[in-house]
Design a protein around this motif. Structure first.
Motif, PDB file in Angstrom:
ATOM      1  N   UNK A 268    -112.581 -58.458 -53.439  1.00  0.00           N
ATOM      2  CA  UNK A 268    -111.260 -58.719 -54.035  1.00  0.00           C
ATOM      3  C   UNK A 268    -110.364 -59.436 -53.041  1.00  0.00           C
ATOM      4  N   UNK A 269    -110.397 -58.984 -51.780  1.00  0.00           N
ATOM      5  CA  UNK A 269    -109.474 -59.513 -50.770  1.00  0.00           C
ATOM      6  C   UNK A 269    -109.872 -60.917 -50.310  1.00  0.00           C
ATOM      7  N   UNK A 270    -111.164 -61.173 -50.168  1.00  0.00           N
ATOM      8  CA  UNK A 270    -111.606 -62.439 -49.576  1.00  0.00           C
ATOM      9  C   UNK A 270    -110.996 -63.680 -50.230  1.00  0.00           C
ATOM     10  N   UNK A 271    -110.942 -63.773 -51.578  1.00  0.00           N
ATOM     11  CA  UNK A 271    -110.353 -64.986 -52.175  1.00  0.00           C
ATOM     12  C   UNK A 271    -108.866 -65.153 -51.894  1.00  0.00           C
ATOM     13  N   UNK A 272    -108.186 -64.082 -51.439  1.00  0.00           N
ATOM     14  CA  UNK A 272    -106.751 -64.180 -51.141  1.00  0.00           C
ATOM     15  C   UNK A 272    -106.498 -64.807 -49.784  1.00  0.00           C
ATOM     16  N   UNK A 273    -107.480 -64.749 -48.890  1.00  0.00           N
ATOM     17  CA  UNK A 273    -107.227 -65.052 -47.477  1.00  0.00           C
ATOM     18  C   UNK A 273    -107.013 -66.544 -47.256  1.00  0.00           C
ATOM     19  N   UNK A 274    -105.916 -66.866 -46.599  1.00  0.00           N
ATOM     20  CA  UNK A 274    -105.589 -68.244 -46.240  1.00  0.00           C
ATOM     21  C   UNK A 274    -105.098 -68.245 -44.799  1.00  0.00           C
ATOM     22  N   UNK A 275    -105.425 -69.288 -44.077  1.00  0.00           N
ATOM     23  CA  UNK A 275    -105.045 -69.350 -42.664  1.00  0.00           C
ATOM     24  C   UNK A 275    -103.996 -70.427 -42.410  1.00  0.00           C
ATOM     25  N   UNK A 276    -103.153 -70.151 -41.433  1.00  0.00           N
ATOM     26  CA  UNK A 276    -102.211 -71.145 -40.922  1.00  0.00           C
ATOM     27  C   UNK A 276    -102.376 -71.199 -39.412  1.00  0.00           C
ATOM     28  N   UNK A 277    -101.831 -72.245 -38.816  1.00  0.00           N
ATOM     29  CA  UNK A 277    -101.897 -72.390 -37.369  1.00  0.00           C
ATOM     30  C   UNK A 277    -100.502 -72.160 -36.787  1.00  0.00           C
ATOM     31  N   UNK A 278    -100.392 -71.183 -35.906  1.00  0.00           N
ATOM     32  CA  UNK A 278     -99.119 -70.852 -35.272  1.00  0.00           C
ATOM     33  C   UNK A 278     -99.325 -70.903 -33.765  1.00  0.00           C
ATOM     34  N   UNK A 279     -98.607 -71.827 -33.128  1.00  0.00           N
ATOM     35  CA  UNK A 279     -98.698 -72.007 -31.668  1.00  0.00           C
ATOM     36  C   UNK A 279    -100.149 -72.153 -31.218  1.00  0.00           C
ATOM     37  N   UNK A 280    -100.888 -72.965 -31.972  1.00  0.00           N
ATOM     38  CA  UNK A 280    -102.255 -73.295 -31.596  1.00  0.00           C
ATOM     39  C   UNK A 280    -103.293 -72.239 -31.905  1.00  0.00           C
ATOM     40  N   UNK A 281    -102.903 -71.207 -32.654  1.00  0.00           N
ATOM     41  CA  UNK A 281    -103.851 -70.148 -32.984  1.00  0.00           C
ATOM     42  C   UNK A 281    -103.913 -69.938 -34.489  1.00  0.00           C
ATOM     43  N   UNK A 282    -105.113 -69.562 -34.973  1.00  0.00           N
ATOM     44  CA  UNK A 282    -105.288 -69.260 -36.387  1.00  0.00           C
ATOM     45  C   UNK A 282    -104.670 -67.899 -36.697  1.00  0.00           C
ATOM     46  N   UNK A 283    -103.893 -67.850 -37.754  1.00  0.00           N
ATOM     47  CA  UNK A 283    -103.260 -66.603 -38.168  1.00  0.00           C
ATOM     48  C   UNK A 283    -103.636 -66.338 -39.620  1.00  0.00           C
ATOM     49  N   UNK A 284    -104.231 -65.178 -39.855  1.00  0.00           N
ATOM     50  CA  UNK A 284    -104.660 -64.816 -41.204  1.00  0.00           C
ATOM     51  C   UNK A 284    -103.457 -64.512 -42.073  1.00  0.00           C
ATOM     52  N   UNK A 285    -103.478 -65.047 -43.287  1.00  0.00           N
ATOM     53  CA  UNK A 285    -102.425 -64.783 -44.255  1.00  0.00           C
ATOM     54  C   UNK A 285    -103.020 -64.514 -45.619  1.00  0.00           C
ATOM     55  N   UNK A 286    -102.138 -64.328 -46.584  1.00  0.00           N
ATOM     56  CA  UNK A 286    -102.550 -63.981 -47.938  1.00  0.00           C
ATOM     57  C   UNK A 286    -101.902 -64.945 -48.920  1.00  0.00           C
ATOM     58  N   UNK A 287    -102.664 -65.357 -49.928  1.00  0.00           N
ATOM     59  CA  UNK A 287    -102.102 -66.148 -51.020  1.00  0.00           C
ATOM     60  C   UNK A 287    -101.231 -65.218 -51.874  1.00  0.00           C
ATOM     61  N   UNK A 288     -99.919 -65.420 -51.803  1.00  0.00           N
ATOM     62  CA  UNK A 288     -98.983 -64.509 -52.465  1.00  0.00           C
ATOM     63  C   UNK A 288     -99.252 -64.383 -53.953  1.00  0.00           C
ATOM     64  N   UNK A 289     -99.493 -65.510 -54.616  1.00  0.00           N
ATOM     65  CA  UNK A 289     -99.644 -65.496 -56.069  1.00  0.00           C
ATOM     66  C   UNK A 289    -100.865 -64.685 -56.496  1.00  0.00           C
ATOM     67  N   UNK A 290    -101.997 -64.908 -55.831  1.00  0.00           N
ATOM     68  CA  UNK A 290    -103.230 -64.195 -56.199  1.00  0.00           C
ATOM     69  C   UNK A 290    -103.093 -62.697 -55.926  1.00  0.00           C
ATOM     70  N   UNK A 291    -102.576 -62.355 -54.743  1.00  0.00           N
ATOM     71  CA  UNK A 291    -102.458 -60.947 -54.374  1.00  0.00           C
ATOM     72  C   UNK A 291    -101.450 -60.226 -55.265  1.00  0.00           C
ATOM     73  N   UNK A 292    -100.320 -60.867 -55.536  1.00  0.00           N
ATOM     74  CA  UNK A 292     -99.284 -60.236 -56.356  1.00  0.00           C
ATOM     75  C   UNK A 292     -99.793 -59.979 -57.769  1.00  0.00           C
ATOM     76  N   UNK A 293    -100.568 -60.913 -58.313  1.00  0.00           N
ATOM     77  CA  UNK A 293    -101.109 -60.737 -59.661  1.00  0.00           C
ATOM     78  C   UNK A 293    -102.034 -59.519 -59.703  1.00  0.00           C
ATOM     79  N   UNK A 294    -102.877 -59.365 -58.669  1.00  0.00           N
ATOM     80  CA  UNK A 294    -103.802 -58.236 -58.641  1.00  0.00           C
ATOM     81  C   UNK A 294    -103.043 -56.927 -58.463  1.00  0.00           C
ATOM     82  N   UNK A 295    -102.083 -56.890 -57.542  1.00  0.00           N
ATOM     83  CA  UNK A 295    -101.312 -55.678 -57.300  1.00  0.00           C
ATOM     84  C   UNK A 295    -100.547 -55.248 -58.547  1.00  0.00           C
ATOM     85  N   UNK A 296     -99.963 -56.219 -59.219  1.00  0.00           N
ATOM     86  CA  UNK A 296     -99.198 -55.902 -60.439  1.00  0.00           C
ATOM     87  C   UNK A 296    -100.108 -55.362 -61.525  1.00  0.00           C
TER      88      UNK A 296
END
Length: 595
Positions: A268-296
């Motif tokens: 369930x969680x894997x399709x939500x995971x999205x990464x951004x780059x902050x100060x040269x490092x990968x930071x794990x994040x979540x797709x808000x729309x997908x996660x919020x739909x599942x939580x709701x």
């Protein structure tokens, strides 16, 4: 070893035939006087050869042999149509390593498919045959393919597709940015995605080199003259982050729901995971729309309900009683997603389902005492004995809570006192998030700057800009919604209000019955305390703090004030036409003295 698609029932029948006749052969060997040793050897030879020859004889003509490879692509035992598909995909996915002359690291690796190749291996694979004569040779099934000609695919290439790819990926001038390595959910699984260098090169040289690439599974590198730029996040970094994430994620995310642990499954969680780059490092994040739909969907029904309404009964703006409504509940998906992100980032081991308590809505019932005769008589006497027309309203906000008036419902053109209603609407928009203090307004000034100048300096450019930013209909609707129903703002017509409406607005502001944030109310009042035009009410009551907004236009002179008197705070609105600032100051002095 897995065999090809053969008629297994037929093989079993022939194996039984082989075993039966192997016995007959063995008995024949015995009858012909072979020694015991020779009989054993002959029997073993028969048993070793006959079954495999039978398998070879019945090997499907539509299946490839074991140990069949084309380059590094394993096609062993595959049906020919499946082998064609696999081989075509392998060719089109073959990477072309491209280097720049300034670096010994691969810059980019386009595929043959990217370079416009269409590759068809159908005729080639169909020609892979297992001749009858070779089927009779024991164990040729396992080695004949090494001597079999592998042929070549049919190749077509679109130069138009090549040019389109090069222009899109590298730009027409061959100036392109590096691409960071990352972790992404691709083809139903998390993967480490390779980085690629950016660079600057000669586009003609790039096209020339790409056109010279052949359709092969093992390609030599291309080196272009130019400079390259390393990405912030390398492929190695992405692979390391992928390994960390897989370990951290485990079987899923543990979510505390109230005081019980529940698990959000990994799938369930894997399709939500999205990464951004902050100060040269990968930071794990979540797709808000997908996660919020599942939580709701999972928790919304249980933890979401509407709040009730609290009714506050007021007399002269003071609360006398209250009927308290029930609180509501709502999922705070934003905060819950933040919790899950912290878990994925390794900052914590357990996330928590965040649930907000929703305060009941507030409604007011209002009652007003009759006007105080003494104070009203003071105002009436003054208005009657001084030139011009007056509309006056006084409301005590503490102490005896008296109110007094004279022509308080008389309509006046507001002059600049309309700016108080604009201030109210701007603050409402800011509280809703529809406007921000840093937004731009008149002459590029911020909303914050214009708000202050509108109330302190009575700046018209800022006031008009903010009025238009909110819109005339919205400002008037906001006024009517709080009970200032005799205030009318229609673009192109005179802006009008009454002393009673303006007193009502400032009374609600002082008592905290409008706007949801105390900071908003404080900002408004403190700004009005900085009003620079003080010839009216502040002059009549020296030494007393006054937060007021004046208006002056032609013969109109108005002053709308919250007065912080030692005798108790009160609201005083004096609207005039044909009077003077001296008269307004004198009336304020008489009202203060009479209290």
């Amino acid at each position: 070893m897995k065999l090809g698609k053969v008629d297994t029932a037929e093989i079993r029948r022939h194996m039984r035939w082989a075993r039966h006749h192997s016995g007959r052969v063995a008995r024949a060997v015995h009858r012909h006087g072979f020694s015991t040793r020779k009989r054993v050897i002959a029997s073993l030879v028969v048993l070793a050869i006959v079954p495999i020859v039978l398998v070879q004889l019945f090997w499907s003509t539509t299946s490839l042999l074991p140990n069949t490879y084309v380059g590094s692509v394993n096609l062993s035992n595959m049906a020919k149509d499946e082998a064609v598909t696999k081989l075509n995909e392998a060719y089109e996915a073959t990477k072309v390593p491209v280097y720049f002359s300034d670096s010994d690291e691969v810059a980019v690796q386009p595929t043959l498919g990217n370079l416009g190749y269409t590759i068809d291996n159908e005729a080639r694979v169909d020609a892979y045959s297992y001749p009858f004569a070779m089927r009779l040779v024991p164990y040729s099934l396992f080695w004949y393919q090494f001597f079999m000609s592998k042929g070549n695919p049919q190749v077509a290439r679109s130069d138009e597709a090549l040019v389109s790819f090069v222009n899109e990926r590298f730009g027409e001038d061959c100036e392109f940015e590096p691409v960071n390595g990352t972790v992404a959910y691709i083809d139903d699984e998390l993967q480490a995605v390779e980085a690629s260098r950016g660079g600057s090169c000669d586009p003609d040289e790039m096209l020339r080199e790409f056109r010279g690439v052949g359709a092969q599974l093992d390609l030599a590198k291309i080196t272009l003259t130019g400079t390259s730029t390393a990405p912030e996040v390398s492929t190695a970094d992405a692979e390391a982050e992928y390994d960390r994430l897989v370990k951290q994620l485990g079987g899923g995310v543990v979510l505390m729901v109230e005081d019980k642990e529940q698990k959000i499954e990994k799938k369930v969680v894997e399709p939500w995971i999205e990464y951004s780059v902050v100060e040269g490092k990968l930071v794990a994040g979540i797709n808000d729309e997908k996660a919020a739909a599942w939580l709701s969907d999972k928790y919304g029904e249980k933890y979401t309900w509407d709040a009730g309404t609290t009714t506050i009964h007021l007399v002269d703006y003071a609360e006398k009683s209250q009927d308290t409504g029930k609180s509501g509940s709502a999922l705070n998906n934003v905060s819950t997603i933040g919790e899950i992100e912290k878990d994925l980032q390794g900052a914590q081991k357990t996330a928590r389902l965040m649930i907000d308590s929703i305060a009941p809505a507030i409604e007011y019932t209002r009652e007003y005492s009759p006007s105080n005769a003494t104070l009203s008589a003071v105002i009436k006497k003054f208005a009657s004995s001084h030139g011009g027309s007056y509309g006056v309203k006084m409301v005590e906000l503490s102490g005896e809570r008296r109110n007094a008036e004279y022509n308080s419902t008389k309509t006046f053109i507001t002059a600049s006192t309309y700016k108080m209603f604009v201030a109210y609407s701007v603050l409402l928009q800011i509280e809703k998030g529809a406007m921000h203090w840093t937004d731009r307004s008149a002459g590029g000034q911020t909303v914050s700057t214009c708000f202050d100048k509108m109330l302190k300096l009575s700046d018209n450019d800022c006031a008009v800009a903010l009025f238009l930013k909110v819109s005339y209909p919205v400002v008037m609707a906001d006024a009517h919604a709080i009970g200032a129903t005799h205030t009318n703002f229609v673009r192109g017509k005179d802006l009008t209000s009454t002393a009673a409406d303006e007193a009502h607005l400032l009374s609600l502001l002082y008592t905290g019955q409008i706007l949801s944030q105390q900071a908003s109310r404080d900002r408004w009042i403190e700004t009005m305390k900085g009003n620079v035009y003080v010839s009216g009410i502040p002059t009549g009551i020296p030494g007393v703090v006054v937060a007021d907004k004046v208006g002056f236009m032609d013969g109109l002179l108005h002053d709308a004030a919250i007065v912080y008197s030692k005798k108790g705070d009160y609201v005083l609105i004096i609207m005039t036409n044909g009077s003077s600032w001296g008269n307004i100051a004198a009336l304020a002095k008489e009202i203060e003295a009479a209290r």
